[in-house]
Design an enzyme around this catalytic site. Structure first.
Site, PDB file in Angstrom:
ATOM      1  N   ILE A 159       4.901 -37.768  58.444  1.00 55.47           N
ATOM      2  CA  ILE A 159       4.343 -36.509  58.967  1.00 55.47           C
ATOM      3  C   ILE A 159       2.836 -36.448  58.712  1.00 55.47           C
ATOM      4  O   ILE A 159       2.058 -36.094  59.600  1.00 55.47           O
ATOM      5  CB  ILE A 159       5.083 -35.300  58.356  1.00 55.47           C
ATOM      6  CG1 ILE A 159       6.561 -35.337  58.765  1.00 55.47           C
ATOM      7  CG2 ILE A 159       4.432 -33.982  58.800  1.00 55.47           C
ATOM      8  CD1 ILE A 159       7.462 -34.320  58.079  1.00 55.47           C
ATOM      9  N   ARG A 239       6.845 -28.450  51.325  1.00 59.06           N
ATOM     10  CA  ARG A 239       7.815 -27.727  50.491  1.00 59.06           C
ATOM     11  C   ARG A 239       7.050 -26.716  49.631  1.00 59.06           C
ATOM     12  O   ARG A 239       5.990 -27.040  49.065  1.00 59.06           O
ATOM     13  CB  ARG A 239       8.583 -28.690  49.576  1.00 59.06           C
ATOM     14  CG  ARG A 239       9.699 -29.445  50.266  1.00 59.06           C
ATOM     15  CD  ARG A 239      10.851 -28.519  50.694  1.00 59.06           C
ATOM     16  NE  ARG A 239      11.960 -29.215  51.334  1.00 59.06           N
ATOM     17  CZ  ARG A 239      12.114 -29.364  52.658  1.00 59.06           C
ATOM     18  NH1 ARG A 239      11.226 -28.866  53.494  1.00 59.06           N
ATOM     19  NH2 ARG A 239      13.171 -29.990  53.134  1.00 59.06           N
ATOM     20  N   GLU A 268      12.017 -19.302  48.685  1.00 57.74           N
ATOM     21  CA  GLU A 268      12.361 -18.747  50.008  1.00 57.74           C
ATOM     22  C   GLU A 268      13.699 -18.007  49.962  1.00 57.74           C
ATOM     23  O   GLU A 268      14.630 -18.495  49.322  1.00 57.74           O
ATOM     24  CB  GLU A 268      12.439 -19.891  51.027  1.00 57.74           C
ATOM     25  CG  GLU A 268      11.091 -20.548  51.220  1.00 57.74           C
ATOM     26  CD  GLU A 268      11.142 -21.783  52.123  1.00 57.74           C
ATOM     27  OE1 GLU A 268      12.187 -22.035  52.754  1.00 57.74           O
ATOM     28  OE2 GLU A 268      10.129 -22.489  52.174  1.00 57.74           O
ATOM     29  N   HIS A 286       9.205 -20.944  57.537  1.00 50.26           N
ATOM     30  CA  HIS A 286       9.737 -22.318  57.478  1.00 50.26           C
ATOM     31  C   HIS A 286      10.252 -22.768  58.857  1.00 50.26           C
ATOM     32  O   HIS A 286      11.440 -23.064  59.025  1.00 50.26           O
ATOM     33  CB  HIS A 286      10.842 -22.404  56.413  1.00 50.26           C
ATOM     34  CG  HIS A 286      11.050 -23.808  55.897  1.00 50.26           C
ATOM     35  ND1 HIS A 286      11.442 -24.085  54.611  1.00 50.26           N
ATOM     36  CD2 HIS A 286      10.937 -25.026  56.509  1.00 50.26           C
ATOM     37  CE1 HIS A 286      11.567 -25.394  54.446  1.00 50.26           C
ATOM     38  NE2 HIS A 286      11.260 -25.990  55.590  1.00 50.26           N
ATOM     39  N   ILE A 287       9.320 -22.807  59.817  1.00 50.27           N
ATOM     40  CA  ILE A 287       9.720 -23.121  61.202  1.00 50.27           C
ATOM     41  C   ILE A 287       9.038 -24.379  61.738  1.00 50.27           C
ATOM     42  O   ILE A 287       8.987 -24.591  62.950  1.00 50.27           O
ATOM     43  CB  ILE A 287       9.413 -21.936  62.146  1.00 50.27           C
ATOM     44  CG1 ILE A 287       7.939 -21.493  62.027  1.00 50.27           C
ATOM     45  CG2 ILE A 287      10.358 -20.770  61.883  1.00 50.27           C
ATOM     46  CD1 ILE A 287       7.487 -20.518  63.097  1.00 50.27           C
TER      47      ILE A 287
HETATM   48  C1  DGY Z   1      13.004 -30.533  56.770  1.00 49.17           C
HETATM   49  O1  DGY Z   1      13.606 -31.121  57.678  1.00 49.17           O
HETATM   50  O2  DGY Z   1      12.946 -30.959  55.627  1.00 49.17           O
HETATM   51  C2  DGY Z   1      12.278 -29.271  57.153  1.00 49.17           C
HETATM   52  O3  DGY Z   1      11.803 -28.574  56.076  1.00 49.17           O
HETATM   53  C3  DGY Z   1      13.106 -28.400  58.080  1.00 49.17           C
HETATM   54  O4  DGY Z   1      13.162 -29.083  59.275  1.00 49.17           O
END
Ligand code: DGY
Length: 325
Positions: A159, A239, A268, A286-287
């Site tokens: 990511i 996170r 959360e 958390h989207i």
């Molecule tokens: C994950 O996949 O770990 C994200 O936080 C939610 O898609």
């Protein structure tokens, strides 16, 4: 192949449940909410496979409640800090996650947070909706430039590196920390590998892309925030516990840093006291992976993992591979 008994702790895309149902008996949590701990312990009992969310803590107690016939817990998430891998391996239970399919969506979302924070989008939208806008004003909602600034990235995994690539649109200088140097990435993007202190001191924007591990817990706390520029913006779509949220509230309130864009939180869905009252933070629930195609792809990996394991084959994305030996 005889039909197995699968439990899904919360509705995931219907198509993926339908596929699973062609081969197995599938029960899905009918409520539009996460299961309580008591419900989870009760509902996993006797299942051959369970699909879980990042909000379901799966430890020895849950694995024992499921029973020795249970073969797999498949997380509908790439992050798996909710899983006790050791407890699963000890009991011969396979655990899987959903890597690879949500990198672009999450990286794009981190950019959405960055841009929204820099240009005060949420704050100014609240102002317009509240009927407070009375015409163009030269000094209203002055934000920060993004183009040509220094972008700091903590964690250059799947990511983090997608996030970095998107910075080319803004001609930014990239600095990063990572478990190891990435020379090819450095060459391609003119990025510089730095230590954590340099990252904190030099970033105009600092985006976190680290897994949550004991050593990354509170990666950003009061001390780290104090090293950052007063004009800096912190982004977290990884996170929540990577950031000491109470310390962040104090830093944002006292303008130790300029702003923050947060998709994730320490506890959360509860926010640290005072966070929601601050205007210099963009907060969303958390989207980061919440696009139609991404959530479908996550569901497909989770259900394919279950199908594979129930056929007696290797899962696609095992996170405790010792269990397969
Ligand atoms: C994950 O996949 O770990 C994200 O936080 C939610 O898609």
């Amino acid at each position: 192949m005889s039909r197995s008994n699968v439990y899904v702790t919360r509705m995931i895309p219907q198509e993926t449940i339908d596929t699973l149902r062609q081969f197995h008996d599938v029960e899905v949590n009918p409520h539009d909410r996460a299961l309580t701990r008591t419900e989870l312990l009760q509902l996993v009992r006797g299942r051959d496979a369970v699909i879980t969310l990042l909000t379901d803590k799966v430890d020895g107690e849950v694995l024992d409640a499921a029973g020795p016939q249970c073969k797999i817990f498949a997380n509908y998430a790439v992050g798996y800090n909710n899983f006790d891998l050791q407890a699963a391996t000890q009991r011969g239970v396979i655990m899987t996650n959903t890597p690879g399919v949500l990198d672009e969506a999450t990286a794009t979302h981190a950019w959405a947070l960055l841009l929204a924070t820099a240009r005060r989008i949420s704050e100014s939208e609240r102002y317009v909706r509240a009927g407070q806008w009375h015409g163009w004003a030269p000094m209203a909602f002055i934000g920060q430039d993004v183009d040509h600034q220094t972008l700091g990235i903590a964690g250059l995994g799947r990511i983090g590196s997608k996030f970095a690539r998107k910075a080319a649109a803004f001609d930014m200088k990239i600095i990063y920390t990572n478990a190891q140097r990435e020379p090819e990435f450095e060459r391609q993007y003119g990025a510089t590998f730095v230590d954590k202190e340099t990252l904190l001191r030099e970033s105009d924007y600092l985006s976190l892309h680290l897994p949550l591990l004991p050593e990354t817990h509170h990666y950003i706390g009061a001390q780290e925030l104090a090293l950052m520029k007063p004009s800096a913006i912190l982004i977290n779509a990884a996170r929540g516990p990577l950031v000491d949220e109470k310390a962040l509230v104090v830093a944002l309130r006292n303008k130790v840093i300029w702003g923050a864009g947060l998709d994730v939180f320490e506890d959360e869905p509860i926010l640290a006291a005072g966070l929601a009252e601050l205007d210099n933070v963009v907060i969303v629930p958390h989207i980061a992976s919440a696009t139609i195609a991404t959530r479908l792809a996550m569901g497909k990996i989770a259900t394919d993992n279950v199908l594979q394991v129930l056929k007696g084959e290797r899962p696609l994305t095992c996170i405790n591979p010792d269990v397969l030996n």
